[in-house]
Design an enzyme around this catalytic site. Sequence first.
Site, PDB file in Angstrom:
ATOM      1  N   GLY A 196      23.950 -42.161  30.313  1.00 41.34           N
ATOM      2  CA  GLY A 196      24.265 -43.509  29.817  1.00 41.34           C
ATOM      3  C   GLY A 196      23.249 -43.937  28.763  1.00 41.34           C
ATOM      4  O   GLY A 196      22.588 -43.109  28.164  1.00 41.34           O
TER       5      GLY A 196
ATOM      6  N   ASP B 111      25.697 -25.282  32.954  1.00 47.02           N
ATOM      7  CA  ASP B 111      27.055 -24.809  33.279  1.00 47.02           C
ATOM      8  C   ASP B 111      27.559 -23.758  32.287  1.00 47.02           C
ATOM      9  O   ASP B 111      28.572 -23.112  32.542  1.00 47.02           O
ATOM     10  CB  ASP B 111      28.057 -25.977  33.299  1.00 47.02           C
ATOM     11  CG  ASP B 111      27.728 -27.021  34.354  1.00 47.02           C
ATOM     12  OD1 ASP B 111      26.840 -26.758  35.179  1.00 47.02           O
ATOM     13  OD2 ASP B 111      28.355 -28.098  34.334  1.00 47.02           O
TER      14      ASP B 111
ATOM     15  N   MET C   8      26.610 -25.125  40.642  1.00 49.39           N
ATOM     16  CA  MET C   8      26.994 -26.066  39.596  1.00 49.39           C
ATOM     17  C   MET C   8      28.166 -25.513  38.770  1.00 49.39           C
ATOM     18  O   MET C   8      28.377 -24.303  38.718  1.00 49.39           O
ATOM     19  CB  MET C   8      25.815 -26.346  38.662  1.00 49.39           C
ATOM     20  CG  MET C   8      24.668 -27.025  39.351  1.00 49.39           C
ATOM     21  SD  MET C   8      23.590 -25.799  40.018  1.00 49.39           S
ATOM     22  CE  MET C   8      22.625 -25.403  38.608  1.00 49.39           C
TER      23      MET C   8
ATOM     24  N   ARG D  46      18.217 -26.460  39.373  1.00 44.57           N
ATOM     25  CA  ARG D  46      18.008 -27.123  38.074  1.00 44.57           C
ATOM     26  C   ARG D  46      16.537 -27.372  37.754  1.00 44.57           C
ATOM     27  O   ARG D  46      16.156 -27.488  36.598  1.00 44.57           O
ATOM     28  CB  ARG D  46      18.719 -28.484  38.061  1.00 44.57           C
ATOM     29  CG  ARG D  46      20.181 -28.393  37.851  1.00 44.57           C
ATOM     30  CD  ARG D  46      20.825 -29.646  37.381  1.00 44.57           C
ATOM     31  NE  ARG D  46      20.188 -30.903  37.697  1.00 44.57           N
ATOM     32  CZ  ARG D  46      20.787 -32.083  37.587  1.00 44.57           C
ATOM     33  NH1 ARG D  46      22.036 -32.131  37.181  1.00 44.57           N
ATOM     34  NH2 ARG D  46      20.166 -33.199  37.872  1.00 44.57           N
TER      35      ARG D  46
HETATM   36  N1  ADP Z   1      31.212 -39.499  23.405  1.00 47.08           N
HETATM   37  C1  ADP Z   1      29.927 -39.878  23.391  1.00 47.08           C
HETATM   38  N2  ADP Z   1      29.416 -40.515  22.311  1.00 47.08           N
HETATM   39  C2  ADP Z   1      28.129 -40.904  22.291  1.00 47.08           C
HETATM   40  N3  ADP Z   1      27.245 -40.671  23.274  1.00 47.08           N
HETATM   41  C3  ADP Z   1      27.691 -40.041  24.379  1.00 47.08           C
HETATM   42  C4  ADP Z   1      29.044 -39.613  24.501  1.00 47.08           C
HETATM   43  N4  ADP Z   1      29.195 -39.026  25.704  1.00 47.08           N
HETATM   44  C5  ADP Z   1      27.993 -39.082  26.312  1.00 47.08           C
HETATM   45  N5  ADP Z   1      27.091 -39.687  25.521  1.00 47.08           N
HETATM   46  C6  ADP Z   1      25.687 -39.920  25.847  1.00 47.08           C
HETATM   47  O1  ADP Z   1      25.027 -38.658  25.901  1.00 47.08           O
HETATM   48  C7  ADP Z   1      24.065 -38.648  26.947  1.00 47.08           C
HETATM   49  C8  ADP Z   1      24.242 -37.446  27.820  1.00 47.08           C
HETATM   50  O2  ADP Z   1      25.593 -37.315  28.269  1.00 47.08           O
HETATM   51  P1  ADP Z   1      25.972 -36.606  29.631  1.00 47.08           P
HETATM   52  O3  ADP Z   1      27.441 -36.416  29.651  1.00 47.08           O
HETATM   53  O4  ADP Z   1      25.349 -37.319  30.764  1.00 47.08           O
HETATM   54  O5  ADP Z   1      25.212 -35.208  29.576  1.00 47.08           O
HETATM   55  P2  ADP Z   1      25.453 -33.923  28.702  1.00 47.08           P
HETATM   56  O6  ADP Z   1      24.977 -34.194  27.339  1.00 47.08           O
HETATM   57  O7  ADP Z   1      24.639 -32.904  29.393  1.00 47.08           O
HETATM   58  O8  ADP Z   1      26.923 -33.647  28.741  1.00 47.08           O
HETATM   59  C9  ADP Z   1      24.200 -39.965  27.691  1.00 47.08           C
HETATM   60  O9  ADP Z   1      23.107 -40.778  27.337  1.00 47.08           O
HETATM   61  C10 ADP Z   1      25.528 -40.518  27.234  1.00 47.08           C
HETATM   62  O10 ADP Z   1      25.525 -41.929  27.171  1.00 47.08           O
HETATM   63  O1  FBP Z   2      23.639 -35.404  39.772  1.00 46.72           O
HETATM   64  P1  FBP Z   2      23.593 -35.423  38.292  1.00 46.72           P
HETATM   65  O2  FBP Z   2      22.239 -35.598  37.731  1.00 46.72           O
HETATM   66  O3  FBP Z   2      24.575 -36.359  37.688  1.00 46.72           O
HETATM   67  O4  FBP Z   2      23.986 -33.979  37.797  1.00 46.72           O
HETATM   68  C1  FBP Z   2      25.050 -33.242  38.317  1.00 46.72           C
HETATM   69  C2  FBP Z   2      25.670 -32.407  37.237  1.00 46.72           C
HETATM   70  O5  FBP Z   2      24.782 -31.854  36.343  1.00 46.72           O
HETATM   71  C3  FBP Z   2      25.239 -30.583  35.922  1.00 46.72           C
HETATM   72  O6  FBP Z   2      24.209 -29.687  36.190  1.00 46.72           O
HETATM   73  C4  FBP Z   2      25.599 -30.572  34.475  1.00 46.72           C
HETATM   74  O7  FBP Z   2      24.743 -31.388  33.783  1.00 46.72           O
HETATM   75  P2  FBP Z   2      25.044 -31.818  32.283  1.00 46.72           P
HETATM   76  O8  FBP Z   2      26.268 -32.675  32.241  1.00 46.72           O
HETATM   77  O9  FBP Z   2      23.831 -32.530  31.873  1.00 46.72           O
HETATM   78  O10 FBP Z   2      25.216 -30.538  31.531  1.00 46.72           O
HETATM   79  C5  FBP Z   2      26.488 -30.284  36.689  1.00 46.72           C
HETATM   80  O11 FBP Z   2      26.537 -28.981  37.110  1.00 46.72           O
HETATM   81  C6  FBP Z   2      26.433 -31.292  37.791  1.00 46.72           C
HETATM   82  O12 FBP Z   2      27.690 -31.750  38.074  1.00 46.72           O
END
Ligand code: ADP
Ligand code: FBP
Length: 512
Positions: free
Chosen positions: A229, A284, A327, A438
């Site tokens: 977030g 992942d 994961m 992790r």
């Molecule tokens: N579509 C998007 N546009 C802008 N920022 C995003 C978007 N999706 C996620 N984020 C931001 O990127 C950060 C990481 O996203 P998250 O889904 O938690 O992890 P990951 O990058 O590992 O997939 C968070 O701070 C989130 O608010």
């Molecule tokens: O409990 P959290 O911190 O939300 O993370 C759980 C998730 O993080 C992961 O390791 C993947 O993380 P990202 O989305 O940051 O790549 C998933 O395998 C798992 O669902």
Amino acid sequence: MDVLISSATMCISPKNPFLVRSARPGSLILPKPRSPANSVRFHRVAVVAAARATAIDLSDPEWKLKYQRDFEERFNIPHITDAFPDAEAIPSTFCLKMRSPTYINNKDRVLLKVINYSSPASAGAVCIDPDCTWIEQWVQRAGPRENIYFRPEDVKAAIVTCGGLCPGLNDVIRLIVITLEIYGVKNIVGIPFGYRGFSDKNLPEIPLSRKVVQNIHLSGGSLLGVSRGGPTVTEIVDSMEERGINMLFVLGGNGTHAGANAIHNECVKRRMKVAVVGVPKTIDNDILHMDKTFGFDTAVEEAQRAINSAYIEAHSAYHGIGVVKLMGRSSGFIAMQASLASGQVDICLIPEVPFNFHGPDGVLKHLNYLIETKGSAVVCVAEGAGQSFLENTNAKDASGNKVLGDIGVHIQQETKKYFKENGVAADVKYIDPTYMIRAVRANASDGILCTVLGQNAVHGAFAGYSGITVGIINNHYAYLPIPEVNAYDKSVDPNSRMWHRCLTSTGQPDFL
Ligand SMILES: Nc1ncnc2c1ncn2[C@@H]1O[C@H](COP(=O)(O)OP(=O)(O)O)[C@@H](O)[C@H]1O
Ligand SMILES: O=P(O)(O)OC[C@H]1O[C@](O)(COP(=O)(O)O)[C@@H](O)[C@@H]1O
Ligand SMILES: [Mg+2]
């Protein structure tokens, strides 16, 4: 070293020399779906392809050439001169003690696909036309360029780590800082706790130098902290302007990269001369086009401990069944590779391959067979598998990711119930090692990968590229435009050789 040289005279153009504008042809033609699981994937890939392309006119004698041009255009990486055509290039300040570095030519390319499938029926074939014609697809080679677009003394570089933890984050941070210093950058900061650090006034920037990062790779986690977030893209770019950040290194997965690309676009819109460079972090391993992402090897290795514990527990108990959840929100790479590596798994369940618990072909029936014949069994399940059996709460985390139900607990409960109902003894043990895996430090192979990715991220920024990410492709390193790696999540192909190898190893049937 400080002499400014006009890009028009000395600098090799960073733009793609082969690039010719064309319409967007090229929908993917995939092998006919052979199973329900494959049809899911077929549908997803075909939709993505259709969304970005119109059908190829195979009667056009030029179709192949047009496809290649379209590909070149899609994988062309944005450069600062796109918005600032007069941006000046200076000779690189990247230098090594005792020897001159060698440079990457902007025309250097890495081949994206290396198998020439002779027919669509060939295992794993992804074809562009019904004859599975060989079409070369080249992407840009990563590495230091002879000319750079930032004066090191004018650079304020920031590093941010977002999303969940992943082994190797500290290794990448370390090499970004060290490489920046070698270019001559003095102003380097870490943004604490992911994108949140851009907006939370109580979270000051963390000054970074070689001295600070020297030993951080010896422990897991992130020196800077992570979060999900956070602020909007507008707020992030406002904050970058306020702080004078003109190089941003973003370590994260698909969400983070979507953010990085939006930040890049906003900077272009505001005419800010900024380089935004991503380094894909996803334990992942679900980012497109790359051989693997950092942390994945370590996760597979660490998962062996959990699988081995489950095996020992199961093997030592009367009618023991060990269940391990690994994961993999939407992909089963860790579960598949860990099952293969361990050789101790009897049943591997992943999100890409549908299965039934109950019925004559279900998982429980096979568990019963294993208990009868072997006396024990080990199940390895990816967290995203079998979600249709669980209650959908529609809950989302702070980043908007779906909160998944616990498939491991479900398997444990269903297994206990099944054996009790059938009057057969069963001792079921469940292990969820997610956060233990992790948090570990990167293994040697990931450590090397992180080192190369971190260095290349800095080379890319100094070369003037922005809105890009860096990855390993066929053992070489390449820069890719973020939208291409973020088009959809990479997943295990149920018809791939690797999944078939996993089935060969476990000896499991199809559970449908
Ligand atoms: N579509 C998007 N546009 C802008 N920022 C995003 C978007 N999706 C996620 N984020 C931001 O990127 C950060 C990481 O996203 P998250 O889904 O938690 O992890 P990951 O990058 O590992 O997939 C968070 O701070 C989130 O608010
Ligand atoms: O409990 P959290 O911190 O939300 O993370 C759980 C998730 O993080 C992961 O390791 C993947 O993380 P990202 O989305 O940051 O790549 C998933 O395998 C798992 O669902
Ligand atoms: Mg994500």
